[in-house]
Scaffold this active site. Structure first.
Site, PDB file in Angstrom:
ATOM      1  N   ASP A 109       0.873  -1.166   0.000  1.00 14.02           N
ATOM      2  CA  ASP A 109       0.000   0.000   0.000  1.00 14.02           C
ATOM      3  C   ASP A 109       0.910   1.215   0.000  1.00 14.02           C
ATOM      4  O   ASP A 109       1.510   1.559   1.018  1.00 14.02           O
ATOM      5  CB  ASP A 109      -0.888  -0.036   1.258  1.00 14.02           C
ATOM      6  CG  ASP A 109      -1.676   1.250   1.450  1.00 14.02           C
ATOM      7  OD1 ASP A 109      -1.695   2.089   0.528  1.00 14.02           O
ATOM      8  OD2 ASP A 109      -2.279   1.409   2.531  1.00 14.02           O
ATOM      9  N   ASP A 149     -12.863   5.178   1.918  1.00 13.87           N
ATOM     10  CA  ASP A 149     -11.412   5.222   2.113  1.00 13.87           C
ATOM     11  C   ASP A 149     -10.938   6.680   2.075  1.00 13.87           C
ATOM     12  O   ASP A 149     -10.803   7.274   1.009  1.00 13.87           O
ATOM     13  CB  ASP A 149     -10.746   4.385   1.007  1.00 13.87           C
ATOM     14  CG  ASP A 149      -9.221   4.394   1.099  1.00 13.87           C
ATOM     15  OD1 ASP A 149      -8.677   5.087   1.983  1.00 13.87           O
ATOM     16  OD2 ASP A 149      -8.583   3.717   0.275  1.00 13.87           O
ATOM     17  N   GLU A 167      -7.255   0.789  -4.128  1.00 17.57           N
ATOM     18  CA  GLU A 167      -7.177   0.670  -2.674  1.00 17.57           C
ATOM     19  C   GLU A 167      -8.474   0.193  -2.017  1.00 17.57           C
ATOM     20  O   GLU A 167      -8.440  -0.750  -1.224  1.00 17.57           O
ATOM     21  CB  GLU A 167      -6.709   2.004  -2.074  1.00 17.57           C
ATOM     22  CG  GLU A 167      -5.213   2.195  -2.271  1.00 17.57           C
ATOM     23  CD  GLU A 167      -4.759   3.646  -2.245  1.00 17.57           C
ATOM     24  OE1 GLU A 167      -5.555   4.507  -1.834  1.00 17.57           O
ATOM     25  OE2 GLU A 167      -3.622   3.904  -2.653  1.00 17.57           O
ATOM     26  N   LYS A 203       2.928  11.274  -3.644  1.00 17.08           N
ATOM     27  CA  LYS A 203       1.834  10.620  -4.357  1.00 17.08           C
ATOM     28  C   LYS A 203       0.854  11.636  -4.942  1.00 17.08           C
ATOM     29  O   LYS A 203       0.173  11.353  -5.930  1.00 17.08           O
ATOM     30  CB  LYS A 203       1.099   9.705  -3.375  1.00 17.08           C
ATOM     31  CG  LYS A 203       0.136   8.738  -3.995  1.00 17.08           C
ATOM     32  CD  LYS A 203      -0.475   7.888  -2.894  1.00 17.08           C
ATOM     33  CE  LYS A 203      -1.512   6.938  -3.398  1.00 17.08           C
ATOM     34  NZ  LYS A 203      -2.081   6.185  -2.278  1.00 17.08           N
TER      35      LYS A 203
END
Lengths: 485, 609
Positions: free
Chosen positions: B8, B193, B171, B70
């Site tokens: 992850d 999420d 994810e 990211k």
């Protein structure tokens, strides 16, 4: 005692505001299946079936009949497939080339066979059949079925395996299964698809009714003769056995009724005008009868039986015309006309009904063909357009479409494309467009010379149409290229 | 069968897991933590730091510490998100050679995938240490709402780190896999999420036989914990300005301290209702006078600062359920993923929206990595009965006349899939057509992401609208998009495989991979050297401590004097090798050092008259 639902013959269920589930339930009521059977064959819960039947009874579509609870034969659950046919073993004669099995891929032989079988059978099944569910299945049942079969054809099952030409096939199977799932779980898309399926079935049913007419007419004729012969035989016998006669008449009658039921789509016969019912057996004199009288009597009996049948079939034909069921009408008229070959009026009516039936069928197939063409199922569209042509043998456009769709389908029969293209040109010799289609079919079939000739004619026909001209010259280039190869 | 790790790669924290004896397990890092900060720094000495040690020195080395890379991955320099990051980040973001983004750390510039690769490499090393075997295959997760460019850039990062990324998984999907792993259930669930940088919502069906089918997915790739932090920073900066008239944003170090404090306060407010932010000597006023920041932040203030952020999440949930054609009560369970879902306000909003208590069964920080590991093991192990049916999160289509976007594959289509549509020419006498392959949901094509383009030539010259072109889109199971265009009149066909560009060329990725490999070799040998050095220094220290005593005992003999001289020589040579950082030479001297050490010990312990 069990309660069996029966359709009320006096009620036209098509005029009722039924839900699609209810109308599918109606389709399964055959006068023999009880509530349990119906629940099994429709996939609805028993309480849902009961509720639907109550509503149908209130609407007057169905009557409930109490019958002795004879052990009802558990019907083979026709509509209930337990799993997708794609998982089942295949035909002994596979529709694919055995050479495909020999490709150097990382799949065992059985898997290869399963994939090829599934891939080549995709077009054969409706979305319901593909997933192994029946038409009353709810969303959840569709999903469960999809979850059972889809993983078998998901490419991840063969992750990073060398799959060669099998990979696109696996993906195509998965894509089709997913399409089936998506359509059947969306209310709107499912309704559209059901409509298409209904159309498809109506077309098929109408087709088979018409196909069977010839046989049916012969059967009716035979029944008439048998009835008359029975009378004659009974009279011949010195000691008449009324029971035997009655039985024979009855059995002939039953056959007729069964036939009529079939023709009328399971509905009860319209009341007959001349009653020769088994309740009032015809009593023949037991006395000695001379042969001439006997012959006369037989002729009379035959004529009566014929007349009776003509009247009945004519009536049922009229009724069928009223419901706009031209296939059944055409069928009934044709039988009536065959029993009364001298009745010109009847012949004319029969011809007209046949014409209407063919046109109606063509209309139905046109709808089917258009849906299929929109879905880019060229093979099926080509077939359906072909059936439109049967009903409209003079429709140039329909013939042109057959040629086009045949060219678009993979592995299409180019001779068929040429044939239909030719017919379109024959029917409408002045339409340049059809000539171009024919020319393209010629090219595909390897007949470049004929293609060139057609293109020349097309050019002459439409000297001013720039679009067509351009298309023609392009096609010519193509033809020339093919030729040089 | 080679093991596949699940990573992850988060905005703020990363996590690695593996399926071990059928059980998905999180692999702790060397410090024993289950998650590792996704931070990379370069020290003054040019040393590269990743993870916790990078985070610890962030305040004093703010300009050379990268966080939240990211948020930049796969983005164009010209995008508003990058423009925004340039203004707020404490590190230096510059324009790359292909309109991409680069990060300046000391005297070197790095591409964003390179930075992410450093984090991935760290995770890879953790796994290798834990498993005591080399690892080369990984499943890496990305936010469901990432587009193809961002996914490709993440794949490149994996490649640079020496990993074969066998699958990119969304994810929330990964979270669902971990949630449903090993259980038999038929359920419709929603995964909410909210991570450090991104928000995703996915609705899935878990079917019998281990089928996971994604129904719909949506999100916002620029909505996460970082934005909550930013709100607190804004509040602190504004308050400080009002009080002292000094803008803290001018000072990168102050900004980094604010960032740390804001994150800490936010986390604390998940359990307490009030916290004090205390940053002494935050900045110096113009008059050589130190200023301190001291403020109390209450939970309700935080909630009002971030109210619209939470609302945005709920708005996206609403849209997703509509796309999935589901009613709220058809969702049978809600899974919370990501650190931000610890915030009580977020939990309350989710509970209120879905009308049910969210599931407590999964660990919000670890579940995604666990799911990635589950997917990795299912892919390579044929005996595993699990299959994931995922969807494409963005619509795919082409640009048509007037810059309109014409969709071919709609959002939330189960892959693999293929669709085609017929288009016509838009100009008179047009003989070529350019097919622009785009991804996105905007009607205006220019608002969407351009994935690739090609030209179909040799069309018949005709008035506009008369030449028909059939365009077919195909997404295969690896997520690769192929597009073909066919002139329906002459059967001419052209096609491309669309590989989204991550902003890096193939050669660049190859070179960066080599660099990273070199770094790995370097780092390994340096690790080895450090070990040797410690050992040698310990021996040298011991020997030197014993010298006076030994000299006293053996100095009387020639042999003794000779031995002492030799020992001194050995120690000196070893010292020199250590100074030169020549691990081979140190190794060479280790034996003599050990022998001398043994001998000295023997002399010292011998009883003497």
């Amino acid at each position: 005692m069990t309660r069996i639902p029966r359709l009320n013959p006096g009620c036209d269920v098509r005029t009722l505001p039924l839900t699609s589930a209810e109308s599918r339930l109606v389709a399964r009521i055959d006068g023999a299946a009880g509530e349990v059977d119906l629940a099994r064959s429709t996939g609805l819960s028993e309480s849902a079936v009961t509720a639907a039947l109550v509503r149908l009874r209130d609407l007057g579509a169905v009557e409930m009949v109490e019958v002795a609870s004879a052990p009802t034969q558990p019907k083979p659950a026709a509509g209930v497939a337990s799993q997708s046919p794609l998982l089942a073993p295949s035909d002994p004669t596979p529709p694919w080339d055995p050479k495909e099995l020999e490709e150097d891929v990382e799949l065992d032989g059985e898997r290869r066979r399963q994939i090829l079988d599934a891939f080549h059978r995709l077009d054969r099944y409706s979305y319901y059949d593909l997933l192994g569910v029946h038409e009353l299945s709810d969303k959840k049942q569709v999903k469960t079925a999809y979850y059972a079969v889809a993983p078998e054809f998901h490419p991840d099952k063969y992750f990073r395996k060398r799959l060669g030409a099998f990979k696109p096939k696996i993906e195509a199977i998965f894509t089709r299964l997913t399409l089936a799932h998506d359509v059947l779980t969306s209310r709107e898309r499912r309704d559209q698809y059901d409509e298409y399926l209904d159309q498809l079935r109506r077309n098929r049913a109408a087709e088979s009714v018409i196909e069977e007419t010839r046989q049916d007419a012969a059967a009716v004729e035979a029944a008439v003769l048998e009835a008359a012969a029975g009378i004659l035989e009974a009279a011949k016998a010195q000691a008449p056995a009324p029971e035997a006669v009655r039985a024979r008449v009855q059995s002939a009658q039953e056959r007729r009724e069964a036939l009529a039921r079939k023709l009328l789509g399971g509905k009860k016969l319209p009341p007959r005008s001349v009653a020769a019912s088994p309740d009032q057996p015809i009593v023949y004199e037991a006395a000695q009868v001379d042969p001439e009288t006997m012959r006369q009597r037989y002729e009379e009996a035959l004529a009566t039986a014929r007349r009776e049948q003509v009247v009945r079939f004519r009536e049922s034909a009229t009724a069928a015309v009223e419901r706009k069921d031209y296939a059944a009408a055409s069928n009934a008229y044709r039988i009536a006309a065959s029993l009364a070959p001298d009745d010109e009026e009847l012949q004319a009516l029969s011809d007209e009904a046949e014409h209407l039936a063919a046109a109606g069928l063509a209309e139905g197939f046109l709808k089917q063909a258009e849906y299929e063409a929109r879905q880019e199922r060229w093979g099926e569209a080509a077939m359906s357009y072909g059936k439109v042509c049967l009903g409209r043998p003079n429709d140039a456009k329909a013939h042109d479409r057959v040629a086009l769709c045949t060219m678009k389908m993979p592995g299409g029969n180019m001779r068929r494309a040429v044939e239909f293209g030719r017919r379109a040109v024959e029917l409408a010799p002045t339409v340049a467009e059809y000539r171009v289609t024919l020319a393209r079919a010629y090219i595909e079939a390897g007949l470049e010379k004929s293609a060139m000739a057609e293109l020349d004619r097309a050019e002459e026909l439409a000297p001013k149409d720039a679009k067509l001209k351009e298309l023609i010259s392009q096609t010519k280039v193509q033809a020339a290229q093919r030729k040089s190869k | 069968m080679e093991r596949v790790i699940g990573i992850d790669l988060g905005t703020t924290n990363s996590c690695v897991a593996i399926v071990e004896d059928g059980v998905p397990t999180v692999i702790p890092n060397r410090g024993g933590y289950k998650t590792t900060p996704s931070m990379v720094a370069v020290t003054e000495a040019g040393k590269r730091l990743v993870g916790h040690i990078a985070k610890r020195q962030a305040i004093t080395n703010a300009e050379n510490t990268v966080y939240a890379a990211k948020r930049l991955i796969g983005r164009k320099w010209s995008s508003p998100q990058v423009k925004n990051a340039v203004l707020t980040a404490s590190y230096k973001i510059i324009e790359g050679p292909h309109g991409d983004v680069r990060i300046q750390l000391r005297d070197k510039t790095y591409s964003v995938p390179e930075i992410s690769a450093m984090v991935l490499q760290e995770m890879k090393v953790c796994a290798e240490d834990y498993l005591s075997e080399p690892v080369s295959k990984a499943v890496v997760t990305v936010p469901a709402y990432f587009n193809d460019t961002q996914r490709q850039a993440t794949k490149d990062a994996g490649q640079i780190a020496g990993l074969d990324v066998i699958r990119i998984v969304n994810e929330p999907t990964a979270a669902a896999l971990a949630y449903g792993f090993g259980k038999t259930m038929e359920k419709t669930i929603a995964v909410f999420d909210l991570g450090g940088g991104t928000f995703d919502i996915s609705v899935l069906e878990i079917g019998a036989g281990g089928v996971f089918k994604v129904i719909a997915t949506a999100g916002d790739t620029f909505l996460g914990g970082e934005d909550f932090d930013a709100r607190i920073i804004d509040w602190l900066v504004q308050g400080f300005k009002d009080q002292h008239g000094v803008d803290l944003r001018q000072d990168r170090m102050a900004l980094q301290r604010l960032k740390d404090a804001a994150e800490k306060a936010k986390c604390e407010l998940s359990t307490v209702t009030e916290t004090e932010i205390n940053l002494p000597f935050i900045i110096s006023s113009g008059r050589n006078e130190a200023l301190h920041l001291q403020r109390v932040l209450t939970r309700s203030t935080l909630e009002s600062l971030c109210e619209d952020l939470v609302e945005r999440c709920i708005e996206i949930c609403k849209q997703t359920l509509e796309d999935a054609r589901l009613d709220r009560d058809e969702v049978e369970d809600v899974v919370l993923v990501g650190g931000m879902t610890r915030m009580p306000r977020v939990q309350d909003s989710v509970k209120e929206f879905f009308g049910r208590e969210p599931s407590k069964g999964v660990h919000p920080d670890e579940v995604v990595a666990l799911g990635a590991a589950v997917q990795g093991s299912a892919l390579v192990d044929e005996t595993k009965q699990m299959i994931l049916l995922d969807v494409t999160p963005h619509a795919l289509g082409i640009m048509t006349f007037g810059s309109n976007f014409e969709e071919l594959i709609p959002q939330n289509t189960t892959v693999p899939t293929a669709r085609s549509k017929i288009f016509t020419t838009s100009r008179d006498r047009q003989t070529a057509v350019k097919i622009l392959v785009m991804q996105g949901e905007h009607q205006k094509a220019t608002e969407n992401e351009l994935l690739g383009e090609f030209i179909l030539t040799g069309l018949r010259s005709a008035p506009k609208g008369q030449v028909e072109i059939e365009v077919t889109f195909e997404i295969n199971s690896d997520g690769i998009v192929s597009v073909s265009a066919k002139d329906l009149e002459n059967g001419q066909q052209q096609s491309i495989q669309v590989t989204a560009s991550s902003g890096l060329t193939k050669e660049e990725v190859g070179r960066m991979m080599e660099d990273a490999k070199e770094y790995m070799v370097e780092r390994q040998s340096s690790d080895e050297f450090e070990g040797l050095k410690q050992e040698a220094e310990k021996l040298i220290g011991d020997i030197e401590r014993m010298f006076p005593q030994v000299e006293q005992i053996v100095a009387s003999s020639d042999f003794g004097r000779d031995a002492i001289g030799k020992a001194r020589g050995i120690v000196e040579k070893a010292r020199a090798a250590i100074v030169k950082r020549d691990s081979a030479a140190v190794k060479e001297h280790m034996e003599s050092l050990a022998r001398t050490h043994r001998m000295f010990k023997g002399v010292v312990s011998r009883p003497h008259g």
